[in-house]
Scaffold this active site. Structure first.
Site, mmCIF file in Angstrom:
data_model
loop_
_atom_site.group_PDB
_atom_site.id
_atom_site.type_symbol
_atom_site.label_atom_id
_atom_site.label_comp_id
_atom_site.label_asym_id
_atom_site.label_seq_id
_atom_site.Cartn_x
_atom_site.Cartn_y
_atom_site.Cartn_z
ATOM 1 N N ARG A 103 -2.626 2.283 5.665
ATOM 2 C CA ARG A 103 -1.817 2.201 4.445
ATOM 3 C C ARG A 103 -2.646 2.756 3.289
ATOM 4 O O ARG A 103 -3.752 3.215 3.494
ATOM 5 C CB ARG A 103 -1.399 0.752 4.172
ATOM 6 C CG ARG A 103 -2.586 -0.153 3.940
ATOM 7 C CD ARG A 103 -2.186 -1.574 3.600
ATOM 8 N NE ARG A 103 -3.372 -2.421 3.620
ATOM 9 C CZ ARG A 103 -3.364 -3.727 3.502
ATOM 10 N NH1 ARG A 103 -2.219 -4.363 3.348
ATOM 11 N NH2 ARG A 103 -4.479 -4.415 3.529
ATOM 12 N N CYS A 107 -2.252 9.631 -2.995
ATOM 13 C CA CYS A 107 -2.997 9.789 -4.240
ATOM 14 C C CYS A 107 -2.058 9.463 -5.397
ATOM 15 O O CYS A 107 -0.977 10.063 -5.501
ATOM 16 C CB CYS A 107 -3.499 11.221 -4.376
ATOM 17 S SG CYS A 107 -4.166 11.503 -6.027
ATOM 18 N N ASN A 141 0.563 -2.628 -3.795
ATOM 19 C CA ASN A 141 -0.276 -3.679 -3.217
ATOM 20 C C ASN A 141 -1.749 -3.266 -3.311
ATOM 21 O O ASN A 141 -2.138 -2.231 -2.768
ATOM 22 C CB ASN A 141 0.094 -3.879 -1.740
ATOM 23 C CG ASN A 141 -0.568 -5.098 -1.135
ATOM 24 O OD1 ASN A 141 -0.099 -6.216 -1.314
ATOM 25 N ND2 ASN A 141 -1.665 -4.898 -0.437
ATOM 26 N N GLU A 142 -2.524 -4.023 -4.033
ATOM 27 C CA GLU A 142 -3.983 -3.835 -4.121
ATOM 28 C C GLU A 142 -4.397 -2.385 -4.353
ATOM 29 O O GLU A 142 -4.943 -1.719 -3.462
ATOM 30 C CB GLU A 142 -4.656 -4.389 -2.855
ATOM 31 C CG GLU A 142 -4.511 -5.884 -2.716
ATOM 32 C CD GLU A 142 -5.321 -6.458 -1.551
ATOM 33 O OE1 GLU A 142 -5.670 -5.708 -0.625
ATOM 34 O OE2 GLU A 142 -5.611 -7.664 -1.577
ATOM 35 N N CYS A 147 -9.821 9.004 -5.458
ATOM 36 C CA CYS A 147 -9.416 10.051 -4.523
ATOM 37 C C CYS A 147 -9.957 11.362 -5.111
ATOM 38 O O CYS A 147 -10.233 11.431 -6.314
ATOM 39 C CB CYS A 147 -7.887 10.047 -4.478
ATOM 40 S SG CYS A 147 -7.145 11.460 -3.637
ATOM 41 N N CYS A 149 -8.582 14.785 -4.527
ATOM 42 C CA CYS A 149 -7.715 15.863 -4.047
ATOM 43 C C CYS A 149 -7.387 16.816 -5.196
ATOM 44 O O CYS A 149 -7.818 16.616 -6.327
ATOM 45 C CB CYS A 149 -6.451 15.275 -3.417
ATOM 46 S SG CYS A 149 -5.290 14.616 -4.614
ATOM 47 N N GLU A 310 -1.978 -14.092 -2.542
ATOM 48 C CA GLU A 310 -2.378 -14.186 -1.133
ATOM 49 C C GLU A 310 -3.588 -15.112 -1.088
ATOM 50 O O GLU A 310 -4.672 -14.739 -1.510
ATOM 51 C CB GLU A 310 -2.778 -12.818 -0.569
ATOM 52 C CG GLU A 310 -1.663 -11.803 -0.584
ATOM 53 C CD GLU A 310 -2.098 -10.447 -0.026
ATOM 54 O OE1 GLU A 310 -3.149 -10.367 0.632
ATOM 55 O OE2 GLU A 310 -1.380 -9.470 -0.280
ATOM 56 N N TRP A 318 -9.750 -7.905 10.937
ATOM 57 C CA TRP A 318 -9.050 -6.813 11.624
ATOM 58 C C TRP A 318 -9.589 -6.664 13.048
ATOM 59 O O TRP A 318 -8.902 -6.958 14.003
ATOM 60 C CB TRP A 318 -9.210 -5.491 10.847
ATOM 61 C CG TRP A 318 -8.303 -5.369 9.669
ATOM 62 C CD1 TRP A 318 -7.557 -6.367 9.108
ATOM 63 C CD2 TRP A 318 -8.036 -4.196 8.908
ATOM 64 N NE1 TRP A 318 -6.842 -5.883 8.033
ATOM 65 C CE2 TRP A 318 -7.117 -4.556 7.889
ATOM 66 C CE3 TRP A 318 -8.474 -2.874 8.959
ATOM 67 C CZ2 TRP A 318 -6.631 -3.629 6.949
ATOM 68 C CZ3 TRP A 318 -7.999 -1.960 8.032
ATOM 69 C CH2 TRP A 318 -7.079 -2.332 7.031
ATOM 70 N N GLU A 358 -3.412 -5.789 11.780
ATOM 71 C CA GLU A 358 -3.671 -7.149 11.303
ATOM 72 C C GLU A 358 -3.216 -8.222 12.294
ATOM 73 O O GLU A 358 -2.957 -9.362 11.911
ATOM 74 C CB GLU A 358 -3.033 -7.356 9.934
ATOM 75 C CG GLU A 358 -3.703 -6.464 8.910
ATOM 76 C CD GLU A 358 -3.560 -6.917 7.483
ATOM 77 O OE1 GLU A 358 -2.606 -7.638 7.180
ATOM 78 O OE2 GLU A 358 -4.426 -6.535 6.671
HETATM 79 C C1 GAL Z 1 -4.806 -8.123 1.591
HETATM 80 C C2 GAL Z 1 -3.527 -7.332 1.587
HETATM 81 C C3 GAL Z 1 -2.551 -7.896 2.589
HETATM 82 C C4 GAL Z 1 -3.189 -8.096 3.891
HETATM 83 C C5 GAL Z 1 -4.424 -8.928 3.746
HETATM 84 C C6 GAL Z 1 -5.161 -9.060 5.050
HETATM 85 O O1 GAL Z 1 -5.856 -7.478 1.008
HETATM 86 O O2 GAL Z 1 -2.936 -7.311 0.326
HETATM 87 O O3 GAL Z 1 -1.472 -7.021 2.712
HETATM 88 O O4 GAL Z 1 -3.494 -6.840 4.412
HETATM 89 O O5 GAL Z 1 -5.295 -8.348 2.838
HETATM 90 O O6 GAL Z 1 -5.837 -7.885 5.400
#
Ligand code: GAL
Length: 670
Positions: A103, A107, A141-142, A147, A149, A310, A318, A358
């Site tokens: 993911r 850019c 997201n985050e 980059c 390019c 989160e 991972w 994940e």
């Molecule tokens: C965060 C991310 C989530 C999930 C989690 C675990 O950084 O926003 O989508 O990927 O980590 O890796």
């Protein structure tokens, strides 16, 4: 108070959603974040939209009283989209394209990607504008780091042109006369990517370097600034699309101490800050104080309370997994966040996924969807927090001290850390700990904050300086504030040139000291320091100071500069400037900061420090209350001043108390 999870209905058969929603409700949950990676499900082909599955998921959740945060899915663009313009993929510093498969494969400067991002954000906002169950939006997201390019190149040149106006000004600020780097036009400027001197690193062994590190320092720093501005603009483009349809609050999930982007700038366009916290992950365990400091920084971004978007709820990783949260730790981490300013708690994730990179990243439920120990703990917590609704929402933290974090300074230090062992981030942490360990609370915020709110402001290693910041510091100290600076403070200009002012530059008069010379300490050597507050060692840096009237608090006790000042304090107007000329081991720094706190009338919340225990002072509607947190797996017995009542169970609390292993108390003085 919002209490909930990140949920991915698209990963599970629809028949399961009802049970999930019921189990969430039974755990006291009332909010769920959805859709932030579901682009391909919402738009399976260009211009073909399908929100029906998401509508149904929202209905199922809403039928259990659960509300929704919707995330725009731009961190995970579908393959069909990337195939339309393969030059939307990011390029790394070595010129290698980073392809499909995970993911964040875009850019943010790519004009076509920006258009597609706006389009999907607009379509979602249009579709959900009148949905009564949606209560907030998250953009992307985050966001992450640079980059390199061709879109970046084009935009970087424009950005530089706007910043400097003339190429002469840029040449001057970057000092391009060095090694014949002088440019004739903005179009001659390349990206600060892999250069001929990279691979030949004078910094081998250092852990905190950015790449590339062998480049023009002004250019490198500007590239970080440019990339932050580009990300701010990319975020704003989506915010504007959503805003056209709804007045609901909009956020983006930040990453605590991650510092590739200037979060103070990113935060300006957001209605509230939220962040993602994984204390036990595959890379290691965050110390409790590091997590506390990250919470404080998140509160400092907008100087307002924030959400957890989160929060770790299971073992995660991972390729391999970090430690499983022990019984009580999920509750402890939850209260730690609330104590430091969180007012909504969303756990990642509801159920561990069977597929994707994940698949080891566990949530509250395991792969089989059965609620076990972690679910039971969350459920109990949900019931407990329902009774504390009024306590944390809109509460305030009360901190007499601010630590200033500057991303510009962070980048400058990361590029050229002065000494291979030096890390700006770790120095800030060390000062934070030295104060927090005494049970004195801190804010972590930007140099733009109103200093007058604080009894003391700490600006460790603030090396990039301007006349404006200097004037602000002077006014603060002259008016009675206490300012703490350290080695490397005031050594550079704002655009990363070495200053020609005698070190500590703009701080010299305030601090009442000047540098005779310095000693960058290498290869296992240490330097002794002695003082009334005790003895210690420096292992990274030692400024050899001449005092111009400053009182000497510590001197060196080894090397050819033994006897010369290492730590000083100077009276300036009504206030004081502390100059700490060296790094100090944690014990000595703790002792020094105890002395500084005493001298400045900073009163610890407990008479004696209790290790492994944190106490946070807060107020709600003007009424003070405390949160007590035990980060150890053993009970802690200590005395607290005054008589209190527990807001958790109504019991009286006072005198000698016992805080259970991983225990929490929320108490109000009677
Ligand atoms: C965060 C991310 C989530 C999930 C989690 C675990 O950084 O926003 O989508 O990927 O980590 O890796």
């Amino acid at each position: 108070m919002y209490f909930g999870v990140d949920y991915y209905p698209e990963h599970w058969p629809e028949e399961r959603w009802t049970l999930d929603a019921r189990m969430m409700r039974e755990a006291g949950m009332n909010i769920v974040r959805l859709a932030e990676f579901a682009w391909v499900k919402m738009e399976p082909e260009l211009g073909v939209y399908d929100f029906s599955w998401l509508d149904r998921a929202i209905e199922v959740l809403a039928s259990e009283g659960i509300q929704i945060i919707l995330g725009t899915p731009t961190a995970a663009a579908p393959k069909w989209l990337m195939d339309l313009h393969p030059d939307m993929y990011p390029v790394d510093v070595y010129g290698l394209k980073k392809g499909f498969g995970t993911r964040r494969h875009y850019c943010p400067n790519h004009a076509v990607y920006i258009e597609h991002s706006k389009r999907i954000a607009r379509k979602m906002a249009e579709h959900y504008a009148d949905n009564p169950h949606v209560v907030a939006w998250q953009v992307d997201n985050e966001f992450g780091g640079p980059c390199y390019c061709q879109s970046d190149l084009r935009e970087f040149r424009k950005w530089l042109n706007r910043k400097y106006d003339t190429i002469e000004a840029l040449n001057r600020e970057w000092g391009t006369i060095f090694w014949s780097q002088t440019y004739r036009h903005f179009d001659e400027i390349d990206l600060p990517a892999y250069s001929s001197s990279d691979g030949f690193s004078q910094n081998a062994g250092a852990g905190d370097l950015s790449t590339p590190h062998n480049h023009n320092p002004g250019m490198l720093l500007d590239y970080h600034r440019f990339f932050t501005d580009a990300t701010v603009a990319y975020q704003k483009a989506q915010i504007d699309e959503i805003r056209a349809y709804t007045a609901l609050p909009i956020t983006h999930n930040l990453m605590g101490h991650a510092s590739d982007l200037d979060y103070f700038k990113l935060g300006k366009d957001l209605d509230f800050i939220c962040w993602d916290n994984y204390p036990n992950n595959m890379w290691g365990k965050a110390s409790p104080s590091s997590a506390s400091m990250a919470h404080d920084l998140m509160r400092g971004i907008k100087e307002q309370n924030f959400w957890m978007m989160e929060q770790q709820s299971g073992p995660c990783g991972w390729q391999h997994m970090g430690d499983t949260p022990e019984p009580g730790q999920l509750r402890l981490w939850t209260y730690q966040a609330l104590a430091h300013g969180a007012e909504a708690m969303v756990y990642f994730r509801w159920r561990a996924c069977t597929v994707g990179i994940e698949q080891y990243w566990h949530g509250i439920l395991d792969h089989d969807g059965i609620g076990r120990r972690r679910y039971r703990e969350i459920k109990q917590l949900g019931a407990e927090l329902a009774g504390l609704n009024d306590v944390f929402v809109d509460s305030q933290n009360v901190s007499p001290i601010a630590v200033i974090k500057s991303y510009d300074n962070y980048w400058s230090h990361r590029q050229q850390p002065h000494n291979r062992k030096f890390s700006y981030g770790m120095l800030l942490n060390a000062y934070y700990d030295a104060i927090a360990d005494q049970h004195i609370n801190l804010d972590v915020t930007s140099v733009e904050t109103d200093f007058a709110k604080y009894k003391m402001v700490m600006m460790p290693a603030f090396n990039l300086m301007t006349a404006e910041i200097s004037a602000k510091c002077e006014a603060y100290v002259a008016g009675g504030g206490a300012l703490l600076i350290t080695f490397r403070s005031g050594t550079k200009t704002w655009n990363n040139q070495m200053s020609t002012l005698t070190v500590p530059g703009h701080f010299r008069e305030m601090a009442g000291v000047e540098l005779e010379e310095f000693d960058s300490i290498n290869f296992g050597r240490t330097v002794k320091v002695k003082a009334e507050f005790g003895e210690g060692t420096a292992a990274i840096w030692a400024d050899v100071l001449n005092s111009n009237g400053a009182e000497v608090l510590a001197t060196y006790d080894s090397h050819y500069y033994a006897g010369q000042p290492a730590v000083t304090v100077n009276r300036y107007g009504e206030g004081h400037v502390y100059y700490v000329g060296c790094d100090l081991d944690a014990v000595a720094l703790g002792e020094l900061m105890k002395l500084v706190a005493q001298r400045e009338g900073l009163v610890p919340l407990l008479r004696e420090p209790v290790s492994g225990v944190e106490i946070i002072a807060k107020t709600k509607d003007g009424q003070p209350f405390w949160v007590l947190l035990n980060y150890t797996n053993e009970g802690k017995r200590f005395e607290i001043p005054g008589d209190h009542v527990s807001l958790l169970d109504g019991s009286s609390v006072g005198g000698l108390i016992t805080l259970a292993p991983y225990g929490v108390m929320v108490i109000r003085q009677q």
